[in-house]
Motif scaffolding. Structure first.
Motif, PDB file in Angstrom:
ATOM      1  N   GLY A  28       0.802  -1.210   0.000  1.00  0.00           N
ATOM      2  CA  GLY A  28       0.000   0.000   0.000  1.00  0.00           C
ATOM      3  C   GLY A  28       0.834   1.258   0.000  1.00  0.00           C
ATOM      4  O   GLY A  28       0.281   2.364  -0.028  1.00  0.00           O
ATOM      5  N   ARG A  29       2.145   1.117   0.029  1.00  0.00           N
ATOM      6  CA  ARG A  29       3.027   2.282   0.040  1.00  0.00           C
ATOM      7  C   ARG A  29       3.443   2.627  -1.379  1.00  0.00           C
ATOM      8  O   ARG A  29       3.999   1.804  -2.099  1.00  0.00           O
ATOM      9  CB  ARG A  29       4.257   2.006   0.898  1.00  0.00           C
ATOM     10  N   ARG A  30       3.179   3.859  -1.743  1.00  0.00           N
ATOM     11  CA  ARG A  30       3.426   4.301  -3.105  1.00  0.00           C
ATOM     12  C   ARG A  30       4.907   4.183  -3.483  1.00  0.00           C
ATOM     13  O   ARG A  30       5.246   3.752  -4.588  1.00  0.00           O
ATOM     14  CB  ARG A  30       2.958   5.747  -3.262  1.00  0.00           C
ATOM     15  N   ALA A  31       5.788   4.564  -2.552  1.00  0.00           N
ATOM     16  CA  ALA A  31       7.219   4.529  -2.872  1.00  0.00           C
ATOM     17  C   ALA A  31       7.689   3.105  -3.140  1.00  0.00           C
ATOM     18  O   ALA A  31       8.492   2.862  -4.063  1.00  0.00           O
ATOM     19  CB  ALA A  31       8.021   5.132  -1.721  1.00  0.00           C
ATOM     20  N   PHE A  32       7.203   2.142  -2.350  1.00  0.00           N
ATOM     21  CA  PHE A  32       7.592   0.756  -2.553  1.00  0.00           C
ATOM     22  C   PHE A  32       7.076   0.232  -3.891  1.00  0.00           C
ATOM     23  O   PHE A  32       7.783  -0.483  -4.607  1.00  0.00           O
ATOM     24  CB  PHE A  32       7.059  -0.110  -1.415  1.00  0.00           C
ATOM     25  N   ALA A  33       5.835   0.578  -4.231  1.00  0.00           N
ATOM     26  CA  ALA A  33       5.269   0.121  -5.500  1.00  0.00           C
ATOM     27  C   ALA A  33       6.002   0.738  -6.691  1.00  0.00           C
ATOM     28  O   ALA A  33       6.291   0.046  -7.674  1.00  0.00           O
ATOM     29  CB  ALA A  33       3.782   0.467  -5.561  1.00  0.00           C
ATOM     30  N   THR A  34       6.304   2.033  -6.588  1.00  0.00           N
ATOM     31  CA  THR A  34       7.056   2.693  -7.661  1.00  0.00           C
ATOM     32  C   THR A  34       8.421   2.049  -7.831  1.00  0.00           C
ATOM     33  O   THR A  34       8.860   1.771  -8.960  1.00  0.00           O
ATOM     34  CB  THR A  34       7.219   4.187  -7.345  1.00  0.00           C
ATOM     35  N   GLY A  35       9.096   1.796  -6.715  1.00  0.00           N
ATOM     36  CA  GLY A  35      10.405   1.159  -6.790  1.00  0.00           C
ATOM     37  C   GLY A  35      10.335  -0.244  -7.353  1.00  0.00           C
ATOM     38  O   GLY A  35      11.214  -0.654  -8.123  1.00  0.00           O
ATOM     39  N   ALA A  36       9.308  -1.003  -6.974  1.00  0.00           N
ATOM     40  CA  ALA A  36       9.177  -2.369  -7.470  1.00  0.00           C
ATOM     41  C   ALA A  36       9.005  -2.395  -8.986  1.00  0.00           C
ATOM     42  O   ALA A  36       9.635  -3.202  -9.678  1.00  0.00           O
ATOM     43  CB  ALA A  36       7.999  -3.060  -6.790  1.00  0.00           C
ATOM     44  N   VAL A  37       8.162  -1.513  -9.501  1.00  0.00           N
ATOM     45  CA  VAL A  37       7.943  -1.467 -10.948  1.00  0.00           C
ATOM     46  C   VAL A  37       9.214  -1.038 -11.678  1.00  0.00           C
ATOM     47  O   VAL A  37       9.629  -1.667 -12.663  1.00  0.00           O
ATOM     48  CB  VAL A  37       6.777  -0.510 -11.279  1.00  0.00           C
ATOM     49  N   ALA A  38       9.858   0.015 -11.200  1.00  0.00           N
ATOM     50  CA  ALA A  38      11.051   0.531 -11.870  1.00  0.00           C
ATOM     51  C   ALA A  38      12.199  -0.475 -11.802  1.00  0.00           C
ATOM     52  O   ALA A  38      12.877  -0.724 -12.809  1.00  0.00           O
ATOM     53  CB  ALA A  38      11.469   1.861 -11.247  1.00  0.00           C
ATOM     54  N   VAL A  39      12.418  -1.060 -10.633  1.00  0.00           N
ATOM     55  CA  VAL A  39      13.530  -1.998 -10.475  1.00  0.00           C
ATOM     56  C   VAL A  39      13.309  -3.248 -11.306  1.00  0.00           C
ATOM     57  O   VAL A  39      14.250  -3.766 -11.935  1.00  0.00           O
ATOM     58  CB  VAL A  39      13.717  -2.359  -8.983  1.00  0.00           C
TER      59      VAL A  39
END
Length: 324
Positions: A207-218
Motif C-alpha cells: 500500500g506504500r506508493r514509494a515501494f510500488a514505484t520502486g518495485a515497478v522501476a527496479v
C-alpha cells in the motif's frame, strides 16, 4: 416540527420513556440502480481518468502528459524527415523497444496511484460491500491501466503513420505503408497488455506508493540491464568487419549461440522483441536481441506463461481475506 423544538427547549417535552420522531427531510434514493456491471464501468472509467491525472491536481498530470509528449515528438520528427528526405529513422515495430524507458517511468508513476492507494486507504471493503465480485475489481483496474498504456503507445504510431502517408503518392504506396503500420500497432497493443499486467501485479502487494514505484522501476529496468548484459556476455557482441577497400564497420554475429537467446528471455521488452523478430522473420542488423530462429517458439511460450501467471497471481491477491 417547530412545536417539538419549542417544547424541548421549554423543558415541557415528553418525559423519560417517551420519544419524538422528527421529520428532517430524509428521502429514499429513486435514481437508476446500475448494478454490478455499472459499478465495474464506473471503476474502470474513474481509474482511466486517474491514470492521466484528470480530475486531480496539476502535479498528477505532469508525468503522464510529459511521457506522452516524449513519445510523440520522435514520431512527428520522423514523419517530417520522411516527407522531406524520404529517410525513415525508426520503423513502426521498433518504436516501443526504443522508448521502453518512457513506458517504464509512466508505469512507475501511475500504477501505484491506481492499485496501491486503495490498499493504503483501506477502501477495498467499501468496494466489496457492493454487488462487486473480487475479480471485478482487478479486471477494471488492469483494463484501465492497459487502456492508458495503449493511449501512450498507439498515438505515436498513429502520428507517424498519418504524417508519413501525407507525403506519399498513389494508393499502392499508402497500402504498403499501411502494411508496415499494422504490425507496429499490434505490437503496441501487446506491449500495453504485458507491461500493464506485470506492473499491476508488482503494485498490488503493497500500500506504500514509494515501494510500488520502486518495485515497478527496479523490475523492468533491472531485468533489462541483466538481460542485455547476459546477451552480450554470452557471445552476442559486435566485432569489426574488414572491407576489401581497407575500411570496416562493427556488426553483430549472424549465428549467435543458445546463450544470447536464453538471456533475451529475462526481460519483458527483450522477450517481446525476440518474439516479434521470430514472427516477422526478420533479423535486423545490430539488433539488441539476436534473431531467435527456431528458438522463437520458446519466446512465445514463455511470454504466454508469464502473462497467465501474472494474471493468476493478481486475481489470487484480491481473493484473499486479508485484504479486508
Amino acid at each position: 416540527m417547530s412545536t417539538d423544538i419549542a417544547a424541548a427547549g421549554s423543558g415541557s417535552g415528553p418525559g423519560p420513556g417517551s420519544g419524538v420522531i422528527h421529520d428532517i427531510g430524509y428521502r429514499t434514493y429513486s435514481g437508476e440502480r446500475v448494478g454490478r456491471l455499472g459499478i465495474v464501468r464506473s471503476l474502470y472509467w474513474h481509474s482511466l481518468r486517474s491514470a492521466w491525472g484528470l480530475g486531480r491536481g496539476p502535479k498528477a498530470k505532469v508525468v503522464p502528459f510529459l511521457a506522452l509528449v516524449i513519445m510523440c515528438l520522435p514520431a512527428v520528427a520522423n514523419a517530417f524527415s520522411v516527407s522531406r528526405t524520404g529517410v525513415r529513422a525508426i520503423r513502426y515495430d521498433e518504436y516501443m523497444h526504443q522508448f521502453q524507458l518512457v513506458l517504464v517511468l509512466y508505469l512507475a508513476a501511475v500504477t501505484p496511484e491506481l492499485i496501491s492507494r486503495d490498499i493504503r486507504n483501506r477502501t477495498l471493503p467499501l468496494y466489496f460491500s457492493r454487488p462487486l465480485r473480487r475479480t471485478d475489481y482487478p479486471l477494471a483496474k488492469v483494463g484501465a491501466l492497459i487502456t492508458a498504456m495503449l493511449v501512450l503507445t498507439a498515438i505515436p504510431e498513429l502520428l507517424l503513420y498519418i504524417g508519413t502517408i501525407g507525403s506519399l503518392h498513389g494508393g499502392s504506396e499508402v497500402w504498403d505503408e499501411t502494411r508496415s503500420f499494422l504490425p507496429g500497432l499490434e505490437l503496441a497493443i501487446v506491449y500495453s497488455i504485458v507491461f500493464g499486467v506485470l506492473a499491476a501485479l508488482l503494485s498490488c502487494y503493497t500500500g506504500r506508493r514509494a515501494f510500488a514505484t520502486g518495485a515497478v522501476a527496479v523490475f523492468f529496468f533491472g531485468s533489462w540491464v541483466v538481460s542485455s548484459a547476459m546477451v552480450h556476455l554470452t557471445g552476442y557482441r559486435e566485432h569489426y568487419h574488414h572491407s576489401a577497400d581497407g575500411s570496416g564497420y562493427f556488426v553483430k554475429p549472424d549465428t549467435p549461440g543458445i546463450g544470447p537467446k536464453i538471456s533475451g528471455l529475462l526481460n519483458p521488452a527483450n522477450l517481446l522483441e525476440g518474439m516479434k523478430e521470430w514472427i516477422v522473420g526478420r533479423a535486423p542488423d545490430n539488433a539488441d536481441v539476436p534473431y531467435p530462429g527456431s528458438f522463437g517458439v520458446v519466446y512465445l511460450v514463455v511470454l504466454v506463461a508469464v502473462c497467465a501467471l501474472a494474471f493468476f497471481l493478481l486475481m489470487r491477491r484480491y481473493q484473499k481475506a486479508s485484504l479486508l
